[in-house]
Write an enzyme that holds these catalytic residues in place. Sequence first.
Site, PDB file in Angstrom:
ATOM      1  N   THR A   1       0.804  -1.220   0.000  1.00 41.25           N
ATOM      2  CA  THR A   1       0.000   0.000   0.000  1.00 41.25           C
ATOM      3  C   THR A   1       0.839   1.272   0.000  1.00 41.25           C
ATOM      4  OG1 THR A   1      -0.072  -0.160   2.390  1.00 41.25           O
ATOM      5  CG2 THR A   1      -1.940  -1.076   1.193  1.00 41.25           C
TER       6      THR A   1
ATOM      7  N   THR B   1       1.173   8.108  -3.470  1.00 38.33           N
ATOM      8  CA  THR B   1       0.738   6.785  -3.013  1.00 38.33           C
ATOM      9  C   THR B   1      -0.749   6.810  -2.618  1.00 38.33           C
ATOM     10  OG1 THR B   1       1.598   7.267  -0.805  1.00 38.33           O
ATOM     11  CG2 THR B   1       3.027   6.022  -2.274  1.00 38.33           C
TER      12      THR B   1
ATOM     13  N   GLU C   1      -9.576   1.593   1.606  1.00 32.93           N
ATOM     14  CA  GLU C   1     -10.810   0.910   1.212  1.00 32.93           C
ATOM     15  C   GLU C   1     -11.872   1.847   0.645  1.00 32.93           C
ATOM     16  OE1 GLU C   1     -10.966  -2.651   4.449  1.00 32.93           O
ATOM     17  OE2 GLU C   1     -10.689  -0.625   5.177  1.00 32.93           O
TER      18      GLU C   1
END
Lengths: 727, 329
Positions: free
Chosen positions: A465, A621, A693
Amino acid sequence: MSIGEPFSRIDGPIKVTGTARYTADLRAANMLYGVLVTASIPAGKVTGIDKGGAMLEAGVVRVLTHEDMPRARTPIAGPPFAHSFLPLQDDQIRHEGQVVALVLAESLEAAEAGARKVQVRYAPTKATMPVALAWPEIDRAAEPPRNTGYFFLEPEFSKGDAVHNLAKAPKTVATVYSQPSRHHNPMETSAVLALWEGDALTVYDSTQHVFAVQRGLAALFGIPPASVRVISQHTGGAFGVKGLIGAHEALAAQAARIAGRPVRIALSRANMYSFLGYQPRIVQKMGLGADEKGILTGITHDVVNLATVTDDYIEAATEASKALYATPTMWLRQRAERANVAMPTAMRAPGEGPGMWALESAMDELAVDLGMDPLDLRLANYAETDPATGAPWSSKKLRDAYEEGARLFGWRDRPRFPWRDGDWIVGQGMASCLMGTFRFPSRAQVRLRRDGSAVVETGTQDIGTGVLTIFPQIAADVLGIPVSAIEFKMGDTTLPEAGPTYGSSSTMGVGAAVLAAAQDVRNRLARMANLSPAEVCMADGRIGRTGAAESFSVADILERAGESEIVGTGSFDPTKHGAGYSMRTFGAIFVEVGVDPELGLLRLRRAVGSYSVGRIVNPRTARAQLLGGIVWGWGMAAMEQSAFEPSLGRFLSKNLAGVAIPVNADIPSDITVHFVDEVDEKASPIGGKGIGELGATGVAAAVANAVFHATGKRIRDLPITPEKLIA
Amino acid sequence: MDSFAYGRASGIEDALAEGSGPNTVFLAGGTELLNWLRLGIAKPERVIDLTQLTGLAEIARLPGGGLRIGALARLNDVALNDDVARGYPVLSQAILKSASAQLRNLATIGGNPFQKTRCGYFRAEEALPCNKRNPGSGCSALNGINDRHAIFGWNESCVATQPSDPATALVALDAIFVTVHREGERRIEATDFHILPGDTPHIENALRHGELIVGIELPAAAPHSAYLKLRERESYEYAVVSAAVALDLEGERISRARIALGSVALKPWRLTEAEHSLVGVSANDNAAIRKIIEGSFGEAKALTHSAYKITLAKNAAVRAVRLAARASP
């Protein structure tokens, strides 16, 4: 300042060049390879296992069955185990794909050949299979859930008399939305390498939580957690399937103990569809009641998900209805449909992912019925406080997210009617995005060395991630040194304990601990330089009073003190932050799709996601996380399904070739990810919230809403595949 | 996978001699053979590697028109060859829409037609009831998950489809498979290569054991041709339905039409009746074309979940005729 800078991934080069070492790349001296034999029936018992053929294969060392395995020293009950029963503890078959034997061999090839020669005899019993996909049957099969540890949120909630309000409402929606079971399909299949030295166990693992594996395996063997070390340098994608302990992790450790040699089990792709978790089939009956102006008077949300015969995993889809709109009444219920199937688990984005599919589709249906712009309907029902509890939000800028997203998409100026582009009919749709906030305690240590370099240590995990980049960034920001001067040590239970890498929690928890540890270093250094810690800042390897011209070299301060480094520690305790506030992340997704109604084709043309998530540590990111979420949502909308074969009691295709997930060619370059300017200091000292999410929520509804705009077809069963579009 | 003996053929004669041995398979690109070995669909004792054979990867013009493509030509090399791309766009497009770039760099045009059905029961990691995989074990798809299965030419023994995109284009082009065998050479029309299930669905093509495709001949160029592939994702996915069309045009009138549908039967399915009726019809007369094509589906028969494929196949054929007519030489 390095927080807020779009650094490219520090781990990028080792991953794209294949030099990053994943668990299945590791070998231990004298290691055995383990291959699993799984049940071919969904219910019954094992009456005999013939190991003879397997043992004749050259290289096969042992075949382990339920008769060989040690019994768990502590009953397996709930998390951190993914399922409250562990295979090879008895002869019962609970689902197809359950492990019934483990072959150990000197090579992978020998273990695979041996596994095919193991002959298992069964006494089948009648299996309970999922019922047909129709609400009356689902409703009949549904049972109130039993809590064996796999409710992560309360299964029922109500406020006021929603049923009454819906019955009296001038405008209502009463519809059923469904979605099939889907697997996580990470690129890396799960793998584990276990080795014992005396009574000490070391496990290299592909996991989202090394400390959970440590605790679970310690309990399994009745040894202290300190005797178990779990190491996870890289996990090749997880999305929830590596969040809890799977059978293979326990079996590898047990087998290594029995064999007296290290054992590595790298799962096959078929294994991933056999006994690991997945997002179960979910059927949701939605009810909305509203007045003539679209003001909601009540929401009912009745959810049934597939669960196992042993445990009720509850997919908390009602979270969507609980938190998104200002409704005076709500009635929310979650139930389980039990069958002889493998145990489901959380999958990006659990709860709100499915819940927002139903709620945001229903809101679109209500908007159509009212003749209202769907965005206006959402604004009219904006929740200024938590609609379930009345608590204030820690921070919420959803209104800004709606407006800025609408502007970036051109929503307000959009054509009212769909239009043609060659054979394509183009339609547009939108939905809100919503995700719960999960925070876990974490600790970190930072060591600043005399040469200006630093080491950041925390037992978190890298599941791809971006944490290998953003945690050094946070420390570099405080210490005033380049990110390249930081060595980041993680993925090891010998390091300070960090929380799990799930629930979009890492930045808040681990990030705050790293921040605190770096600040602790700075404070110590300030005191050594006779400066007031509250007034200092660091830059270019020096510390000084903020705004003052005079500064002191870190090297000099340490040399004078005779120290080679300064050690700072930090922690994050969620109970100390934001008590009394409700915490969620919010957003809006706008999509434009093309439908070729004759050919049953659906393609994404462009999308804008606009999000209220607090402070962004690394825009690059962060964008990747949200973009990945949108792609994930596109897969849910347009193609993903793990087809279950009831007559065989199994997922039919246990192979990526038979399960479509999006490829690059499906994803247009025209996707905009936008973050509202926001800081949420109540959720975490970092000022940010979770982002992993949120992006996956709302997308399926936005796509179905766009398909409705384009074609007039309201599709309520995912995925939106050709047969539904040409019907 | 089980152990097997591996040998490298030094020449055609050697390949034919070795290949005729019991339980022996040929290896060309290997992209599909590897799947069979890993899944246990094939359990050969011997694998004969053909990749060292020389002279079998050329693409050459034939005297009097047409092309001969060596069987070992890699898929991407065929698709990107100028003569193929210009003269046979249907083949070039079919190849470029199949598999992934990496697989197409390895897979061969002669090996591609041997790929087996994508039926999930047939492809399972363990043997499920399937007559194609284990003769006599029954057909699980007949009353099971069959939404991607046949609408033509199936029977109760097997309802699978042949998934090859290139083979569908080759059938539309009336290509010839040139084979060699210890008992002599043969020329097999592409449409006769794959065979319908009958009582022996495990027998998939017309080749004898040990017979080898060495080349594929394409007749005169078909510049007005196109391949349409329908699938839920845009790349690296098998077709739900595909349509390969080659037209000869006189002005806007169709003087010859060839239409093959892919992924609808165990062989690429020619719409012969429609092909005849389309002669003389204007390529711009969509309504007439649709009527003719819809009228040529008399043999179509849906399974429990494949009825939508009949509609889809009709629409795909109509659209592909239009695409072929618009293809510019």
